[in-house]
Design an enzyme around this catalytic site. Structure first.
Site, PDB file in Angstrom:
ATOM      1  N   SER A 104       0.862  -1.195   0.000  1.00  0.00           N
ATOM      2  CA  SER A 104       0.000   0.000   0.000  1.00  0.00           C
ATOM      3  C   SER A 104       0.891   1.235   0.000  1.00  0.00           C
ATOM      4  O   SER A 104       2.042   1.179   0.477  1.00  0.00           O
ATOM      5  CB  SER A 104      -0.862   0.014   1.271  1.00  0.00           C
ATOM      6  OG  SER A 104      -1.467   1.280   1.453  1.00  0.00           O
ATOM      7  N   TYR A 107      -1.339  -0.456  10.672  1.00  0.00           N
ATOM      8  CA  TYR A 107      -1.581  -0.846   9.273  1.00  0.00           C
ATOM      9  C   TYR A 107      -0.395  -0.404   8.415  1.00  0.00           C
ATOM     10  O   TYR A 107       0.142  -1.192   7.621  1.00  0.00           O
ATOM     11  CB  TYR A 107      -2.875  -0.215   8.773  1.00  0.00           C
ATOM     12  CG  TYR A 107      -3.176  -0.548   7.320  1.00  0.00           C
ATOM     13  CD1 TYR A 107      -3.585  -1.824   6.951  1.00  0.00           C
ATOM     14  CD2 TYR A 107      -3.035   0.422   6.312  1.00  0.00           C
ATOM     15  CE1 TYR A 107      -3.855  -2.130   5.621  1.00  0.00           C
ATOM     16  CE2 TYR A 107      -3.307   0.123   4.988  1.00  0.00           C
ATOM     17  CZ  TYR A 107      -3.712  -1.159   4.643  1.00  0.00           C
ATOM     18  OH  TYR A 107      -3.978  -1.462   3.324  1.00  0.00           O
TER      19      TYR A 107
END
Ligand code: NDP
Length: 253
Positions: free
Chosen positions: A148, A161
């Protein structure tokens, strides 16, 4: 050579029950790969497999929890029995559970670390030998990891995350150093906003609203657009390794 090099390959796609993983599985199958679909929700996997078969593709739904060693080992056994060795692995399974670090949500930290990082390791461990053998036989062999932009960008409340995705990006580089010399490609993809179910697991209503506001402002890529990048990277001639792809909606900075 738009999508050469996918027909006849045997792929494993984790997170294939929805979002990017589903779109990747559907596209690889449409280009002639046999695809094993891994995720926890069996009925969703069956529906994706049906969709693939309806388009004359080959798909095997394998209910798997990537946080569980035995589940991944059982999935590998089942895939090997049905399809033989694998030459393409796409790690899409992931969860994003934001909270301030001082909320102390150790349950969420553990789930993200175990799914997003250790899950990739379990799957690479289960199929790495297949990939090395395929490459040694002169065939194309791929690992694709969906990281990501959160690997690089800092967002408050997304510390863990982001840390898991930074780990995936770093892991991809390290895997490339180990597998690349044996002709196994490793591709790390860092998407920005993508339409999927990922945000539906955010437990805090205010944080869910914040991310929806950001998304409304810049838009999102479709899961199919991400899948197109995976198919592009894995369909190049085997000496060409697109090792790092950052894919953002044009308005996302
Ligand atoms: P989705 O939530 O739609 O997909 C996640 C998939 O992972 C689901 O199919 C889910 O299926 C599966 N999954 C979750 N936990 C497990 C587990 N323990 N074992 C096996 N499968 C699991 O979201 P996306 O498609 O967006 O997410 C795919 C990847 O893309 C993730 O790694 C995410 O971090 C990354 N990403 C997404 C972005 C976005 O904006 N959407 C941006 C950047 C990266 P099931 O619940 O049935 O197990």
């Amino acid at each position: 050579m738009p999508y050469e090099n996918l027909a006849g390959r045997t792929a494993v796609v984790t997170g294939a029950a929805s979002g990017i993983g589903e779109a990747v599985a559907v596209l690889l199958a449409a280009r002639g790969a046999r695809v094993a679909l891994l995720a926890r929700r069996g009925e969703r996997l069956s529906a994706v497999a049906e969709k693939i078969r309806a388009g004359d593709g080959q798909a095997l739904a394998v209910v798997t929890d990537v946080t569980d060693d035995a589940s991944v080992a059982a999935a590998a056994d089942r895939i090997h029995a049905a399809y033989g060795p694998v030459d393409l692995v796409v790690n899409c399974a992931g969860v994003m559970l934001p909270h301030p670090v001082d909320a102390g949500r150790a349950d969420e930290w553990q789930r993200m670390l175990d799914t997003n990082v250790a899950g990739v390791l379990r799957v690479v461990g289960a199929f790495g030998g297949d990939l090395v053998e395929a490459a040694a036989d002169g065939r194309t062999a791929d690992i694709v990891n969906i990281s990501s932009v959160a690997a690089h960008l800092v967002f408050p409340n997304y510390a863990v995350y982001g840390a898991t995705k930074a780990a995936v990006t770093h892991l991809s580089q390290s895997l490339r150093s180990e597998f690349g010399p044996r002709d196994v490609r490793v591709t790390n993809i860092e998407p920005g906003f993508v339409e999927s179910e990922l945000r539906s697991h955010i437990g805090d209503a205010e944080l869910a609203r914040q991310v929806q506001d950001m998304l409304d402002a810049v838009g999102a890529l479709s899961a199919e657009e991400l899948a197109d990048l995976v198919a592009y990277a894995t369909s190049r001639p085997r000496r060409v390794n697109l090792r790092q792809i950052v894919a953002l909606p044009t308005r996302q900075v």
